[in-house]
Design an enzyme around this catalytic site. Sequence first.
Site, PDB file in Angstrom:
ATOM      1  N   CYS A  98       0.819 -44.971 -31.392  1.00 27.86           N
ATOM      2  CA  CYS A  98       0.916 -46.261 -30.701  1.00 27.86           C
ATOM      3  C   CYS A  98       2.060 -47.121 -31.209  1.00 27.86           C
ATOM      4  O   CYS A  98       2.292 -48.215 -30.684  1.00 27.86           O
ATOM      5  CB  CYS A  98      -0.404 -47.017 -30.843  1.00 27.86           C
ATOM      6  SG  CYS A  98      -1.744 -46.283 -29.882  1.00 27.86           S
ATOM      7  N   LYS A 101       4.939 -48.303 -28.594  1.00 27.88           N
ATOM      8  CA  LYS A 101       4.751 -49.253 -27.500  1.00 27.88           C
ATOM      9  C   LYS A 101       5.990 -50.121 -27.314  1.00 27.88           C
ATOM     10  O   LYS A 101       6.718 -50.407 -28.273  1.00 27.88           O
ATOM     11  CB  LYS A 101       3.538 -50.146 -27.771  1.00 27.88           C
ATOM     12  CG  LYS A 101       2.198 -49.472 -27.537  1.00 27.88           C
ATOM     13  CD  LYS A 101       1.060 -50.459 -27.651  1.00 27.88           C
ATOM     14  CE  LYS A 101      -0.272 -49.819 -27.297  1.00 27.88           C
ATOM     15  NZ  LYS A 101      -1.382 -50.787 -27.363  1.00 27.88           N
ATOM     16  N   GLY A 219      -5.749 -33.606 -14.201  1.00 28.88           N
ATOM     17  CA  GLY A 219      -4.662 -34.316 -14.840  1.00 28.88           C
ATOM     18  C   GLY A 219      -3.319 -33.991 -14.221  1.00 28.88           C
ATOM     19  O   GLY A 219      -3.232 -33.425 -13.123  1.00 28.88           O
ATOM     20  N   HIS A 220      -2.269 -34.358 -14.949  1.00 31.90           N
ATOM     21  CA  HIS A 220      -0.907 -34.158 -14.458  1.00 31.90           C
ATOM     22  C   HIS A 220      -0.002 -33.859 -15.645  1.00 31.90           C
ATOM     23  O   HIS A 220      -0.179 -34.421 -16.731  1.00 31.90           O
ATOM     24  CB  HIS A 220      -0.411 -35.410 -13.727  1.00 31.90           C
ATOM     25  CG  HIS A 220       0.955 -35.264 -13.144  1.00 31.90           C
ATOM     26  ND1 HIS A 220       1.227 -34.428 -12.072  1.00 31.90           N
ATOM     27  CD2 HIS A 220       2.148 -35.829 -13.482  1.00 31.90           C
ATOM     28  CE1 HIS A 220       2.508 -34.501 -11.763  1.00 31.90           C
ATOM     29  NE2 HIS A 220       3.098 -35.338 -12.610  1.00 31.90           N
ATOM     30  N   ASP A 307      -9.901 -53.485 -29.193  1.00 29.94           N
ATOM     31  CA  ASP A 307      -9.656 -52.512 -30.255  1.00 29.94           C
ATOM     32  C   ASP A 307      -8.255 -52.726 -30.806  1.00 29.94           C
ATOM     33  O   ASP A 307      -7.379 -53.273 -30.141  1.00 29.94           O
ATOM     34  CB  ASP A 307      -9.879 -51.065 -29.805  1.00 29.94           C
ATOM     35  CG  ASP A 307      -8.954 -50.623 -28.692  1.00 29.94           C
ATOM     36  OD1 ASP A 307      -8.304 -51.474 -28.065  1.00 29.94           O
ATOM     37  OD2 ASP A 307      -8.889 -49.404 -28.431  1.00 29.94           O
TER      38      ASP A 307
END
Length: 430
Positions: A98, A101, A219-220, A307
């Site tokens: 993360c 970002k 999904g993809h 979160d």
Amino acid sequence: VPGQYAMGTIRFSVGRMTTEEEIRRAITIITGSYLKIKGIKQEGVQSFPEITFAEEKREKITMPTLKGDNEKKEEKVTEILETISGTRLTEFTRSLGCACKIQPHLLEKILNEIPVTMNKSVLVGIETSDDAAVYRIDEKTAIVQTVDFIPPIVDDPYTYGAIAAANSISDVYAMGAEPLFALGIVSFPATRLPIEVLQQILKGATDKAAEAGISIIGGHSIDDDEPKFGLVVTGRVHPGRILRNSGAKPGDKIILTKPLGTGIITTALKRGIAGPERAAGAIRSMAMLNQRAAAVMNEFPVNGCTDVTGFGLLGHLKTMIEGSSVGAEIWSERVPVFPEAWEYAAAGIVPGGTISNKAFVERITRYEEGVPDLLKIIFADAQTSGGLLITIPENMADTLLMELHTGGVSQAAIIGKIIPGEPGIVVMKR
């Protein structure tokens, strides 16, 4: 060489007069050296002579070659490639988890210019940058949906898949909802990594989803230079029991369910400074679902929840208190932090996302004298699959904390309280 092509490759420069034959010989030497280092048996490959470059006179050297015709050579190369193990996924990415970002101040500016949805069935949209969207189906049911995907945070494909899945599902738990099913999102360099690596990523994610009681049912995927993986997760919640990040009230205590420092520790791991044993605690924490914490939390009159992920503790707390028109007081000595994070932060091992986060929260944070400078970094550290940040009336906080500990969320802690006053301001006390 562009970064996306350079990562995970062996590169060497050649002089202007270098011939194609000399390049082929160099490739053979590099390949043989790599195999020797990895301890892979080299059947049919000749031994290597000692090569020195101190001599002015260039001597003829017998180079190692693969014996046999071209077909056998191709078979041998395939066999070698299939034998190679220990792929370092983090070498294929510029940032971890993360921490990649978009910088929060840029994202905030963009979202402020997006029109607010007027559909009455939309119960939670983009207004307060909450963890998931919520859409009312009827008086008893609302659909919760979120999407999250990240580049590798660790080198092991299976573990990466598990962490990415836990990270994605966490947003549903933060809304007080029950996950129902998921879809996968995959970017994968199919020409640069064995397809078996992707298989292990998907297996890790599938097993973690099964632990949460859901299935990944589609999904993809795209072929991309940098691996990325995540989930679109669909859940459900009663419209009257939605937990928002904007529900905190003055007097609430603040509870954090996982320690901070995963961004710093995994950066040390990527740089080869931290060994797997030193990162083990952080990796276990990231792979742990917030399922148990959510199950306990949902039995209490919680006012607000989010979160802690890529914007760090202070970034996500900022969003929470701005949306709730309140302030917050954090007791820095009570915030759980992985011990290794202190050491690596002191050595300057800090991800770029953490530095951006720290700059973003400077204007809303008031530090009491004596708060260590390192904590200012750790509290802004970009987390992946972090804990839940919960606000609850003061008279219920100790009971909730005890139940969290009993339920296996052993590192949860009361870290501060919600205060009236200037909205969006965090007072950091020792």
